[in-house]
Design a protein around this motif. Structure first.
Motif, short mmCIF file in Angstrom:
data_model
loop_
_atom_site.label_atom_id
_atom_site.label_comp_id
_atom_site.label_asym_id
_atom_site.label_seq_id
_atom_site.Cartn_x
_atom_site.Cartn_y
_atom_site.Cartn_z
N SER A 5 0.83 -1.21 0.00
CA SER A 5 0.00 0.00 0.00
C SER A 5 0.87 1.25 0.00
CB SER A 5 -0.98 0.00 1.17
OG SER A 5 -0.31 0.09 2.40
N ALA A 6 2.01 1.22 0.71
CA ALA A 6 2.91 2.36 0.70
C ALA A 6 3.50 2.56 -0.69
CB ALA A 6 4.02 2.17 1.74
N GLN A 7 3.90 1.45 -1.33
CA GLN A 7 4.44 1.56 -2.68
C GLN A 7 3.39 2.11 -3.64
OE1 GLN A 7 6.00 -2.40 -3.58
NE2 GLN A 7 7.94 -1.42 -4.00
N ILE A 8 2.18 1.59 -3.57
CA ILE A 8 1.12 2.06 -4.46
C ILE A 8 0.87 3.55 -4.23
CG2 ILE A 8 -1.36 1.89 -4.91
CD1 ILE A 8 -1.01 -1.19 -4.51
N GLY A 9 0.84 3.96 -2.97
CA GLY A 9 0.67 5.38 -2.68
C GLY A 9 1.78 6.22 -3.28
N ASP A 10 3.03 5.76 -3.12
CA ASP A 10 4.17 6.49 -3.70
C ASP A 10 4.07 6.55 -5.21
OD1 ASP A 10 5.27 6.97 -1.23
OD2 ASP A 10 6.88 5.49 -1.44
N PRO A 17 -3.09 3.79 0.34
CA PRO A 17 -4.43 3.25 0.63
C PRO A 17 -4.31 2.10 1.62
CG PRO A 17 -3.66 2.51 -1.52
CD PRO A 17 -2.62 3.45 -0.99
N MET A 18 -4.85 2.27 2.82
CA MET A 18 -4.66 1.29 3.88
C MET A 18 -5.76 0.22 3.90
SD MET A 18 -1.84 2.38 4.75
CE MET A 18 -1.36 1.43 6.16
N GLU A 28 -12.41 4.53 -8.27
CA GLU A 28 -13.66 5.19 -8.65
C GLU A 28 -13.48 6.67 -8.98
OE1 GLU A 28 -16.22 4.06 -5.39
OE2 GLU A 28 -17.00 2.36 -6.56
N GLN A 29 -12.46 7.30 -8.41
CA GLN A 29 -12.18 8.70 -8.74
C GLN A 29 -11.57 8.83 -10.13
OE1 GLN A 29 -9.79 10.51 -5.70
NE2 GLN A 29 -11.32 10.13 -4.12
N ARG A 30 -11.10 7.71 -10.65
CA ARG A 30 -10.50 7.63 -11.99
C ARG A 30 -9.17 8.39 -12.01
NH1 ARG A 30 -15.12 9.75 -15.52
NH2 ARG A 30 -13.57 9.49 -17.14
N LEU A 31 -8.14 7.66 -12.34
CA LEU A 31 -6.80 8.21 -12.39
C LEU A 31 -6.60 9.11 -13.60
CD1 LEU A 31 -4.97 4.91 -11.41
CD2 LEU A 31 -5.24 6.94 -9.96
N GLU A 32 -5.65 10.00 -13.47
CA GLU A 32 -5.30 10.91 -14.57
C GLU A 32 -4.32 10.18 -15.51
OE1 GLU A 32 -6.30 14.03 -15.10
OE2 GLU A 32 -7.30 14.53 -13.22
N PRO A 33 -4.34 10.51 -16.80
CA PRO A 33 -3.42 9.86 -17.75
C PRO A 33 -1.93 9.91 -17.40
CG PRO A 33 -5.14 10.99 -18.95
CD PRO A 33 -5.30 11.36 -17.49
N PRO A 34 -1.44 10.95 -16.70
CA PRO A 34 -0.01 10.93 -16.37
C PRO A 34 0.43 9.72 -15.53
CG PRO A 34 -0.85 13.15 -16.13
CD PRO A 34 -2.04 12.25 -16.38
N VAL A 35 -0.51 9.01 -14.92
CA VAL A 35 -0.14 7.81 -14.17
C VAL A 35 0.50 6.78 -15.10
CG1 VAL A 35 -2.30 6.50 -14.37
CG2 VAL A 35 -0.91 6.30 -12.32
N ILE A 36 0.18 6.82 -16.37
CA ILE A 36 0.77 5.89 -17.33
C ILE A 36 2.28 6.13 -17.43
CG2 ILE A 36 0.78 5.11 -19.73
CD1 ILE A 36 -1.74 4.28 -18.05
N ILE A 78 -4.04 -0.20 -10.98
CA ILE A 78 -3.86 -0.70 -9.63
C ILE A 78 -3.44 -2.17 -9.66
CG2 ILE A 78 -5.01 -1.21 -7.44
CD1 ILE A 78 -4.50 1.79 -7.84
N ARG A 79 -4.07 -2.94 -10.54
CA ARG A 79 -3.73 -4.37 -10.68
C ARG A 79 -2.26 -4.54 -11.03
NH1 ARG A 79 -6.96 -6.40 -15.40
NH2 ARG A 79 -8.66 -6.07 -13.97
N ALA A 80 -1.78 -3.77 -11.99
CA ALA A 80 -0.38 -3.86 -12.40
C ALA A 80 0.54 -3.44 -11.25
CB ALA A 80 -0.12 -2.99 -13.63
N LEU A 81 0.19 -2.38 -10.55
CA LEU A 81 1.01 -1.92 -9.42
C LEU A 81 1.08 -2.99 -8.33
CD1 LEU A 81 -0.13 1.80 -9.07
CD2 LEU A 81 2.00 0.94 -10.04
N ARG A 82 -0.04 -3.62 -8.04
CA ARG A 82 -0.05 -4.66 -7.01
C ARG A 82 0.86 -5.83 -7.39
NH1 ARG A 82 -6.39 -5.04 -5.19
NH2 ARG A 82 -6.13 -3.72 -3.38
N VAL A 83 0.76 -6.26 -8.63
CA VAL A 83 1.56 -7.41 -9.05
C VAL A 83 3.04 -7.05 -9.08
CG1 VAL A 83 2.04 -8.98 -10.98
CG2 VAL A 83 -0.32 -8.56 -10.26
#
Length: 139
Positions: A5-10, A17-18, A28-36, A78-83
């Motif tokens: 969760s700390a890594q995902i937050g970073d 997200p705890m 649900e807030q939908r991420l912005e494209p720069p996350v790519i 989020i799925r990719a970040l978790r894996v």
């Protein structure tokens, strides 16, 4: 050890997200494209991102219209970040984690783990395999 969760937050530039409810809120807030770009900076290739998360033309469309990713696309991020986080935890480095994710695996019918991230079920299979490796089953 650094938590997922700390890594995902970073990686997302948000508070870690705890709870699963907090992760759902991010999706649900939908991420912005720069996350790519953050995914690319982490070491994922453009082909991997376009295959598992969002096609190149769709991303270009979202950027040109200044639209957020869809809920589904945000969930795939989020799925990719978790894996990736789970693989880093097992292999103790991003480089080794990405090597493992890209290598065809006999337990996955010689498919690479990263190729399974297109679906939630595929990601769960990869996470299960990582758990087995972490517990001492050698793959």
């Amino acid at each position: 050890m650094y938590s997922a969760s700390a890594q995902i937050g970073d990686w997302l530039g948000v508070a870690p997200p705890m709870t699963e409810a907090a992760v759902l809120g991010i999706v649900e807030q939908r991420l912005e494209p720069p996350v790519i770009q953050r995914l690319l900076d982490m070491g994922l290739s453009r082909d991997e991102v376009h295959s598992a998360i969002i096609p190149a033309r769709t991303l270009q469309h979202r950027r040109s219209r200044r639209e957020r990713l869809t809920v589904e696309e945000s969930d795939r991020v989020i799925r990719a970040l978790r894996v990736v986080s789970a693989a880093e935890g097992v292999y103790e480095s991003r480089e080794r984690a990405l090597q493992w994710l890209r290598r065809p695996n006999p337990r996955l019918n010689d498919r690479s783990p990263i190729s399974l991230l297109k679906t939630d079920t595929g990601a769960r299979i990869v996470e299960e395999l990582l758990g087995q490796i972490d517990e001492g089953y050698f793959i």
